[in-house]
Design a protein around this motif. Structure first.
Motif, PDB file in Angstrom:
ATOM      1  N   GLN A 201       0.844  -1.185   0.000  1.00  0.00           N
ATOM      2  CA  GLN A 201       0.000   0.000   0.000  1.00  0.00           C
ATOM      3  C   GLN A 201       0.886   1.245   0.000  1.00  0.00           C
ATOM      4  OE1 GLN A 201      -2.146  -0.634   3.667  1.00  0.00           O
ATOM      5  NE2 GLN A 201      -4.001  -1.311   2.609  1.00  0.00           N
ATOM      6  N   ASP A 202       0.330   2.328  -0.547  1.00  0.00           N
ATOM      7  CA  ASP A 202       0.949   3.630  -0.356  1.00  0.00           C
ATOM      8  C   ASP A 202      -0.064   4.529   0.345  1.00  0.00           C
ATOM      9  OD1 ASP A 202      -0.856   4.382  -2.317  1.00  0.00           O
ATOM     10  OD2 ASP A 202       0.658   4.504  -3.910  1.00  0.00           O
ATOM     11  N   SER A 207      -1.253  -0.424  -4.084  1.00  0.00           N
ATOM     12  CA  SER A 207      -0.393   0.015  -5.173  1.00  0.00           C
ATOM     13  C   SER A 207      -0.154  -1.151  -6.121  1.00  0.00           C
ATOM     14  CB  SER A 207       0.951   0.525  -4.630  1.00  0.00           C
ATOM     15  OG  SER A 207       1.829   0.841  -5.689  1.00  0.00           O
ATOM     16  N   THR A 241      -6.785  -0.239 -10.572  1.00  0.00           N
ATOM     17  CA  THR A 241      -6.440  -0.138  -9.149  1.00  0.00           C
ATOM     18  C   THR A 241      -7.691  -0.178  -8.282  1.00  0.00           C
ATOM     19  OG1 THR A 241      -4.456   1.158  -9.658  1.00  0.00           O
ATOM     20  CG2 THR A 241      -5.273   1.244  -7.398  1.00  0.00           C
ATOM     21  N   GLN A 263       6.114  -1.378   2.220  1.00  0.00           N
ATOM     22  CA  GLN A 263       6.384  -0.838   0.894  1.00  0.00           C
ATOM     23  C   GLN A 263       7.859  -0.945   0.516  1.00  0.00           C
ATOM     24  OE1 GLN A 263       4.657   3.053   0.347  1.00  0.00           O
ATOM     25  NE2 GLN A 263       5.387   3.190  -1.763  1.00  0.00           N
ATOM     26  N   ASN A 267       8.481  -1.880  -3.302  1.00  0.00           N
ATOM     27  CA  ASN A 267       7.821  -0.799  -4.036  1.00  0.00           C
ATOM     28  C   ASN A 267       8.155   0.577  -3.461  1.00  0.00           C
ATOM     29  OD1 ASN A 267       6.005   0.250  -5.949  1.00  0.00           O
ATOM     30  ND2 ASN A 267       4.280   0.107  -4.537  1.00  0.00           N
ATOM     31  N   TYR A 269       9.361   4.446  -3.128  1.00  0.00           N
ATOM     32  CA  TYR A 269       9.185   5.587  -4.024  1.00  0.00           C
ATOM     33  C   TYR A 269      10.392   6.515  -3.956  1.00  0.00           C
ATOM     34  CZ  TYR A 269       4.206   4.432  -4.633  1.00  0.00           C
ATOM     35  OH  TYR A 269       3.025   3.812  -4.950  1.00  0.00           O
ATOM     36  N   LYS A 274       3.953  10.371  -1.692  1.00  0.00           N
ATOM     37  CA  LYS A 274       2.909   9.382  -1.914  1.00  0.00           C
ATOM     38  C   LYS A 274       3.104   8.087  -1.127  1.00  0.00           C
ATOM     39  CE  LYS A 274       0.240  11.482  -4.913  1.00  0.00           C
ATOM     40  NZ  LYS A 274      -1.208  11.701  -4.652  1.00  0.00           N
ATOM     41  N   ALA A 288       6.915   7.293  -8.794  1.00  0.00           N
ATOM     42  CA  ALA A 288       5.456   7.218  -8.804  1.00  0.00           C
ATOM     43  C   ALA A 288       4.840   8.507  -9.332  1.00  0.00           C
ATOM     44  CB  ALA A 288       4.945   6.942  -7.394  1.00  0.00           C
TER      45      ALA A 288
END
Length: 316
Positions: A201-202, A207, A241, A263, A267, A269, A274, A288
């Motif tokens: 999640q972000d 995500s 999404t 994250q 994933n 950033y 974000k 992102a």
């Protein structure tokens, strides 16, 4: 909601109610017996064929051999005039990482698939399904968006994230699937060996820029459910999404195989606005939403990270 009621039965009996005989004529009993025996024989035959002498299934499904262990899927967008050197750097990044670990790469392009008018961002879903068909022996399929680089060449996906004991230590349990206040939460007693879908999640929610799916029957079901025409045609604000957020909350069969991980595992950033910001040692960095500014902006934002990953890969 209104339900139809069955017609009322009349309280007045019919004038003439013929009396049924309780004795079946001999020839009818014989015929019924033959039919019953034939039916029993047919049922027995079906049972033997489907049980296969004690096996659970007639047709054994293909079990992936693990060669390759992982396929990295990145959809290439040539329609928005990204600099060719940027797109080549994205490909080089995946290819070099894959070669180091015995993985495979798959680079479908925007426009390769008929989305029936749905936004191009849906390409990731059908591309994942295509990769499963193309590499039936792969253990995991990893989708990694074009706006990202793999930064740590020493980390193997199957050890860094997917090993059951490791995954159990990473899973974020009893957590709203769509923060901050979704009443649907991740399972509390899910075991790592039972997880087939890993994502993060972000600050906005789930995500889909980097996620992992374990190849197999469940993955086929999941991707086909996600790609259902009803979701593609529905006017979700964030297309695939928000469709994913919907099916995760309404389909326990999908939620029961899902694990959220921090994250930074999969994933990170490039900027913290974000979500979790990249720190050296993380597996991935994503730029992102850079494409919302311009394709040129993505290329500029990626430059310092491209230099870093090339140096890391050369020294690995």
């Amino acid at each position: 909601m209104h339900f139809a009621y069955p017609p009322r039965k009349s309280s007045t009996p019919p004038k003439f109610a013929p009396r049924s005989s309780t004795r079946l004529p001999l020839f009818r009993r014989s015929r019924a017996k033959v039919i019953a025996l034939a039916g029993l024989a047919f049922i027995t035959l079906i049972y033997l064929l489907t049980r296969g002498g004690g096996s659970k299934h007639t047709l054994a499904r293909h079990t992936p051999s693990g060669k390759p262990p992982v396929v990295i899927v990145t959809v290439i967008d040539e329609s928005h005039h990204y600099p060719s050197e940027y797109l080549q750097a994205v490909k080089d990044n995946r290819i070099q990482y894959a070669e180091k670990h015995g993985y495979e790469t798959f680079f479908p392009k925007i426009g390769n698939y008929d989305l029936n008018g749905a936004p191009f961002s849906w390409t990731k879903v059908v591309a994942m399904r295509h990769a499963m068909t193309k590499y039936p022996d792969a253990t995991y399929i990893w989708f990694l968006d074009q706006d990202a680089f793999i930064m740590n060449p020493s980390l193997r996906v199957e050890d860094h994230i997917m090993k059951p004991a490791r995954l159990e230590s990473l899973m974020i349990k009893d957590h709203p699937v769509v923060p901050p206040d979704s009443i649907i939460k991740t399972f509390t007693h899910l075991k790592g060996r039972d997880v087939d879908f890993v994502l993060t999640q972000d600050k906005d929610g789930l995500s889909v820029g980097s996620f992992l799916v374990r190849n197999g029957e469940w993955a086929e079901f999941f991707l086909e459910t996600w790609f259902d025409p009803i979701y593609r045609s529905y006017n979700f604000q964030k297309a695939e999404t928000h469709a994913l957020e919907h099916i995760v909350q309404w389909h326990p069969t999908i939620l029961s195989k899902l694990a959220l991980v921090p994250q930074s595992m999969l994933n990170s950033y490039s900027k913290s606005e974000k979500g979790a910001e990249y720190t050296p040692g993380d597996l991935v960095v994503r730029f992102a939403e850079c494409e919302k500014k311009s394709s040129i902006h993505c290329s500029k934002e990626s430059k310092p990270f491209e230099k870093q990953w090339r140096t890391s890969f050369n020294n690995a």
